[in-house]
Design an enzyme around this catalytic site. Sequence first.
Site, PDB file in Angstrom:
ATOM      1  N   ASP A   1      23.254  14.891 -12.510  1.00  0.00           N
ATOM      2  CA  ASP A   1      22.861  13.709 -13.349  1.00  0.00           C
ATOM      3  C   ASP A   1      21.643  14.034 -14.324  1.00  0.00           C
ATOM      4  O   ASP A   1      21.556  13.410 -15.232  1.00  0.00           O
ATOM      5  CB  ASP A   1      22.578  12.229 -12.531  1.00  0.00           C
TER       6      ASP A   1
ATOM      7  N   HIS B   1      60.030  12.113  -0.765  1.00  0.00           N
ATOM      8  CA  HIS B   1      60.578  10.939  -0.930  1.00  0.00           C
ATOM      9  C   HIS B   1      60.575   9.998   0.168  1.00  0.00           C
ATOM     10  O   HIS B   1      60.917  10.453   1.331  1.00  0.00           O
ATOM     11  CB  HIS B   1      61.892  10.951  -1.484  1.00  0.00           C
TER      12      HIS B   1
HETATM   13  P1  FAD Z   1      21.439  12.078  -6.905  1.00  0.00           P
HETATM   14  O1  FAD Z   1      22.573  11.699  -6.244  1.00  0.00           O
HETATM   15  O2  FAD Z   1      20.642  10.809  -7.747  1.00  0.00           O
HETATM   16  O3  FAD Z   1      20.414  12.582  -6.135  1.00  0.00           O
HETATM   17  C1  FAD Z   1      19.007  12.985  -6.542  1.00  0.00           C
HETATM   18  C2  FAD Z   1      18.080  12.926  -5.172  1.00  0.00           C
HETATM   19  O4  FAD Z   1      17.024  13.467  -5.578  1.00  0.00           O
HETATM   20  C3  FAD Z   1      18.049  11.384  -4.775  1.00  0.00           C
HETATM   21  O5  FAD Z   1      17.821  11.429  -3.178  1.00  0.00           O
HETATM   22  C4  FAD Z   1      16.467  11.451  -4.945  1.00  0.00           C
HETATM   23  O6  FAD Z   1      15.665  10.658  -4.053  1.00  0.00           O
HETATM   24  C5  FAD Z   1      15.969  12.887  -5.011  1.00  0.00           C
HETATM   25  N1  FAD Z   1      14.646  13.085  -5.830  1.00  0.00           N
HETATM   26  C6  FAD Z   1      14.369  12.697  -7.112  1.00  0.00           C
HETATM   27  N2  FAD Z   1      13.145  13.377  -7.664  1.00  0.00           N
HETATM   28  C7  FAD Z   1      12.764  14.268  -6.270  1.00  0.00           C
HETATM   29  C8  FAD Z   1      11.566  14.702  -6.335  1.00  0.00           C
HETATM   30  N3  FAD Z   1      10.804  14.956  -7.495  1.00  0.00           N
HETATM   31  N4  FAD Z   1      11.298  15.303  -5.096  1.00  0.00           N
HETATM   32  C9  FAD Z   1      12.426  15.169  -3.943  1.00  0.00           C
HETATM   33  N5  FAD Z   1      13.370  14.427  -4.153  1.00  0.00           N
HETATM   34  C10 FAD Z   1      13.600  13.898  -5.538  1.00  0.00           C
HETATM   35  N6  FAD Z   1      30.312   9.394  -8.965  1.00  0.00           N
HETATM   36  C11 FAD Z   1      31.426   9.874  -8.443  1.00  0.00           C
HETATM   37  O7  FAD Z   1      31.806  10.935  -8.669  1.00  0.00           O
HETATM   38  N7  FAD Z   1      32.337   8.920  -7.592  1.00  0.00           N
HETATM   39  C12 FAD Z   1      32.130   7.724  -7.548  1.00  0.00           C
HETATM   40  O8  FAD Z   1      32.746   7.092  -7.082  1.00  0.00           O
HETATM   41  C13 FAD Z   1      30.940   7.405  -7.910  1.00  0.00           C
HETATM   42  N8  FAD Z   1      30.396   6.156  -7.640  1.00  0.00           N
HETATM   43  C14 FAD Z   1      29.161   5.482  -7.911  1.00  0.00           C
HETATM   44  C15 FAD Z   1      28.905   4.313  -7.766  1.00  0.00           C
HETATM   45  C16 FAD Z   1      27.654   3.721  -8.088  1.00  0.00           C
HETATM   46  C17 FAD Z   1      27.197   2.405  -7.857  1.00  0.00           C
HETATM   47  C18 FAD Z   1      26.580   4.629  -8.695  1.00  0.00           C
HETATM   48  C19 FAD Z   1      25.168   4.022  -9.239  1.00  0.00           C
HETATM   49  C20 FAD Z   1      27.119   5.923  -8.932  1.00  0.00           C
HETATM   50  C21 FAD Z   1      28.260   6.278  -8.692  1.00  0.00           C
HETATM   51  N9  FAD Z   1      28.765   7.859  -9.036  1.00  0.00           N
HETATM   52  C22 FAD Z   1      29.926   8.392  -8.599  1.00  0.00           C
HETATM   53  C23 FAD Z   1      27.797   8.770  -9.530  1.00  0.00           C
HETATM   54  C24 FAD Z   1      27.351   9.415  -8.439  1.00  0.00           C
HETATM   55  O9  FAD Z   1      26.487   8.833  -7.534  1.00  0.00           O
HETATM   56  C25 FAD Z   1      26.243  10.562  -9.051  1.00  0.00           C
HETATM   57  O10 FAD Z   1      26.830  11.113 -10.406  1.00  0.00           O
HETATM   58  C26 FAD Z   1      25.438  11.505  -8.174  1.00  0.00           C
HETATM   59  O11 FAD Z   1      24.923  11.034  -7.129  1.00  0.00           O
HETATM   60  C27 FAD Z   1      24.707  12.632  -9.088  1.00  0.00           C
HETATM   61  O12 FAD Z   1      24.219  13.518  -8.009  1.00  0.00           O
HETATM   62  P2  FAD Z   1      22.760  14.270  -7.907  1.00  0.00           P
HETATM   63  O13 FAD Z   1      22.807  15.031  -6.790  1.00  0.00           O
HETATM   64  O14 FAD Z   1      22.872  14.769  -9.490  1.00  0.00           O
HETATM   65  O15 FAD Z   1      21.811  13.298  -8.104  1.00  0.00           O
END
Ligand code: FAD
Length: 474
Positions: free
Chosen positions: A321, A453
């Site tokens: 993200d 089916h």
């Molecule tokens: P994140 O999951 O946001 O993880 C980032 C992590 O990094 C967090 O734990 C944070 O605390 C940690 N962090 C940040 N900065 C630091 C730092 N400096 N030091 C240490 N740790 C740090 N996607 C789907 O594909 N299917 C779904 O059904 C879906 N449902 C969703 C429902 C909701 C309500 C929401 C809000 C989102 C949903 N998503 C879904 C989107 C999905 O959650 C995100 O796309 C996904 O979590 C992104 O993953 P990521 O690893 O990039 O970031």
Amino acid sequence: MTTKSFDVVVIGGGPGGYIAAIRAAQLGFNVACIDEWKNEKGGPAPGGTCTNVGCIPSKALLQSSEHYEHAARHFAEHGIGLKDLSIDVATMVGRKNTVVKQNNDGILYLFKKNKVAFFHGRGSFVKAVEGGGYEIAVGGETLQARQVIVATGSNPRPLPGVPFDEELVLSNDGALRIGAVPKTLGLIGSGVIGLEMGSVWRRLGAQVTVLEALPGFLPMADEQIAKEALKAFNKQGLKIEFGVKVGEVKAGKKGVSVAWTDAKGQAQTLEVDRLIVSIGRVPNTTGLNAEAVGLKLDERGAIVVDADCRTNLAGVWAVGDVVRGPMLAHKAEEEGVAVAERIAGQHGHVNFDTIPFVIYTSPEVAWVGKTEQALKAEGRAYKAGTFPFLANGRARALGDTTGMVKFLADAKTDEILGVHIVGPQASELISEAVVAMEFKASAEDIARICHAHPSLSEATKEAALAVDKRTLNF
Ligand code: FAD
Ligand code: NAI
């Protein structure tokens, strides 16, 4: 203070980060993963937004509320009688918390199994090390690595001047832990969170109103599918106002008052017990100290990366993200795997054209590839075929015949260009289309494959047959 050295340090333990860490460890690297998410006792809760306040808990509540709705509205059709149906929200939310904890613990177990060193705390760049690599501070410790993968995720975007208080004005976090069914619930934004969270609380009895700025519904989905989905949601009682301009939002003792202007320019007020603001998410680099090493961000605050997730700094990568592209857990995971493989000198690859999108409402909405409106805009010659679940035996037996499967194929070569589904189990059915598109299959390939089916997947086969105007059951 001693410095601990690793080959790869991953900052962020969401689906992008923890999967990258595991893949890098599988490839033989000495890996650390830093994540700062805390559970309610202050302990580690890896898994990021997805596990803690996103994909997993939202699906747990969707499941509970769907059971409730089935009991309330559909059990009688099966001859099942129920007296005194009730919902205990505390138990429902407690179950959701248990599911989340199982996932947090599962990730900690996977770190152990793969020998990934886990650090609980905020990771911040300290400096670039002479001769290559970076120093990263976490808690009182310093880690050093030649390769760093940043996977710090995203945060919910508030309305300007309206911070989340998580009591009355809720982000996805507060929306997942409402303590009792609100009588009235407002949502700003009819995107994915608006629809999923709106469905949960509507099913449990809340009167839900959604205010959407755009004039149309789900512009990223195929228009025909979005129209069919909207019809179903409206029938269920989900009220969506389009083309609105949200004005002043006031949270008082009794609830929230939202001043808004409708599509005709008329001033309106929405009074609700709770308000969920779901107007998109913003990349998160809080506390990363990107400036210390000169890591480049764009005007949205996203880390700038190339197609391979390389940042402007040698040895620093970013996934999920916090970078461009759809904010989806499976996209983050694929990028994490690809980056770990690139660090190992392999050719990790993410095909952005075959990333599936799913909205877990009822009916579910799922798609992969191009929409019909996109093909028209490109001027590409295509053939379309649709098949309604109404004509599918399994859907009738399930008592869930809303929706259709739609295929879009190249007019000349018959290559599948897009598959769009609204209906039961669309989230599972879409996988067949993803595999087919990865293998550059034609609609005829799917039409010639034997499907069990009775199964909902027969609707997929029939939609493929419909491209050639030869459905067998419709
Ligand atoms: P994140 O999951 O946001 O993880 C980032 C992590 O990094 C967090 O734990 C944070 O605390 C940690 N962090 C940040 N900065 C630091 C730092 N400096 N030091 C240490 N740790 C740090 N996607 C789907 O594909 N299917 C779904 O059904 C879906 N449902 C969703 C429902 C909701 C309500 C929401 C809000 C989102 C949903 N998503 C879904 C989107 C999905 O959650 C995100 O796309 C996904 O979590 C992104 O993953 P990521 O690893 O990039 O970031
Ligand atoms: P979204 O981008 O899906 O939808 C936001 C909606 O809010 C849009 O329709 C937009 O037009 C509208 N909007 C924006 N500003 C507005 C304003 N001022 N007033 C009224 N409407 C306004 O964002 P959402 O729902 O917050 O979800 C964030 C992201 O999380 C999604 O984009 C998706 O990537 C991810 N997600 C994925 C899920 C899944 O895969 N099933 C489930 C939930 C979230």
